[in-house]
Scaffold this motif. Structure first.
Motif, short mmCIF file in Angstrom:
data_model
loop_
_atom_site.label_atom_id
_atom_site.label_comp_id
_atom_site.label_asym_id
_atom_site.label_seq_id
_atom_site.Cartn_x
_atom_site.Cartn_y
_atom_site.Cartn_z
N LEU A 25 0.86 -1.18 0.00
CA LEU A 25 0.00 0.00 0.00
C LEU A 25 0.90 1.23 0.00
CD1 LEU A 25 -2.62 -1.08 2.65
CD2 LEU A 25 -3.00 -0.87 0.22
N VAL A 26 0.60 2.19 -0.86
CA VAL A 26 1.40 3.40 -0.98
C VAL A 26 0.49 4.60 -0.69
CG1 VAL A 26 2.89 4.77 -2.46
CG2 VAL A 26 2.81 2.28 -2.75
N HIS B 171 5.31 3.51 2.17
CA HIS B 171 4.98 2.14 1.77
C HIS B 171 4.68 1.28 2.98
CE1 HIS B 171 6.87 3.57 -1.89
NE2 HIS B 171 6.46 2.48 -2.52
N LEU B 172 3.60 0.54 2.91
CA LEU B 172 3.27 -0.48 3.90
C LEU B 172 3.25 -1.80 3.14
CD1 LEU B 172 2.22 -1.41 6.72
CD2 LEU B 172 -0.07 -1.15 5.76
N MET B 173 4.14 -2.72 3.54
CA MET B 173 4.25 -4.00 2.84
C MET B 173 3.70 -5.12 3.71
SD MET B 173 8.01 -3.69 1.21
CE MET B 173 8.54 -2.18 0.44
N ASN C 1 -8.99 -5.07 2.55
CA ASN C 1 -9.25 -5.13 3.99
C ASN C 1 -8.26 -4.28 4.78
OD1 ASN C 1 -11.62 -6.70 4.47
ND2 ASN C 1 -10.50 -8.52 3.84
N ILE C 2 -6.99 -4.34 4.41
CA ILE C 2 -5.98 -3.51 5.08
C ILE C 2 -6.29 -2.04 4.88
CG2 ILE C 2 -3.54 -2.85 5.12
CD1 ILE C 2 -2.93 -5.82 4.33
N ALA C 3 -6.61 -1.67 3.64
CA ALA C 3 -6.94 -0.26 3.35
C ALA C 3 -8.15 0.19 4.17
CB ALA C 3 -7.19 -0.08 1.86
N LEU D 50 -9.11 4.97 -3.38
CA LEU D 50 -8.07 3.98 -3.60
C LEU D 50 -7.88 3.71 -5.08
CD1 LEU D 50 -6.30 1.73 -2.13
CD2 LEU D 50 -8.25 0.24 -2.49
N ILE D 51 -6.63 3.55 -5.47
CA ILE D 51 -6.28 3.01 -6.78
C ILE D 51 -5.60 1.68 -6.47
CG2 ILE D 51 -4.93 3.26 -8.89
CD1 ILE D 51 -5.02 6.32 -8.40
N ALA D 52 -6.21 0.59 -6.91
CA ALA D 52 -5.65 -0.75 -6.70
C ALA D 52 -5.07 -1.23 -8.02
CB ALA D 52 -6.73 -1.70 -6.20
N LYS D 53 -3.88 -1.84 -7.95
CA LYS D 53 -3.22 -2.32 -9.15
C LYS D 53 -2.92 -3.80 -9.00
CE LYS D 53 -1.20 2.17 -10.04
NZ LYS D 53 0.01 2.93 -10.34
N SER D 54 -3.11 -4.53 -10.09
CA SER D 54 -2.85 -5.96 -10.11
C SER D 54 -2.29 -6.32 -11.47
CB SER D 54 -4.16 -6.74 -9.87
OG SER D 54 -3.96 -8.11 -10.07
N ASP D 55 -1.44 -7.35 -11.49
CA ASP D 55 -0.94 -7.81 -12.78
C ASP D 55 -1.80 -8.93 -13.34
OD1 ASP D 55 -0.15 -10.07 -11.35
OD2 ASP D 55 1.98 -9.57 -11.41
#
Length: 115
Positions: A9-10, A16-18, A42-44, A52-57
């Motif tokens: 999460l940025v 950054h939270l990893m 859930n973390i967000a 939120l902008i969520a990114k996935s590959d």
């Protein structure tokens, strides 16, 4: 060997939270992609994020959540419904697909989670 996922999460300020998650169950690749999305959401939410902008590959997951593809496998349908339910808690959310090579940090965390 195992399965896991990595989440980063940025914040708007660049902090950054990893998070690394190890699954204690068998997970196919698409299951792991949905687990990453759901756990990241859930973390967000726990952090009271509302935009939120969520990114996935995962092109499949992104297109299923955005409504472009149907979930045809029962497990994917369950993941999709749960992700959509979580998305309703945000004021604004955008899910984007990113190339795998731009997701290398998350992939490295996922490899750690699979150990």
């Amino acid at each position: 060997m195992g399965a896991g996922t990595g989440i980063i999460l940025v914040s708007p300020e660049g902090h950054h939270l990893m998070s690394v998650i190890h699954f204690k169950f068998y997970a196919m690749n698409n299951d792991a992609e949905y687990e990453a999305l759901i756990n990241g959401l859930n973390i967000a939410l726990e952090m009271r994020v509302r935009n939120l902008i969520a990114k996935s590959d995962s092109e499949l997951v992104v297109n299923q959540v955005n409504g472009g593809f149907q979930a045809r496998v029962p497990m994917a349908e369950l993941y999709l419904r749960y992700a959509q339910r979580l998305l309703n808690f945000f004021n604004e959310v955008r899910l984007e697909c990113v190339p795998r090579e731009k997701n290398s940090n998350e992939d490295a965390l996922a490899k750690m989670g699979s150990q």
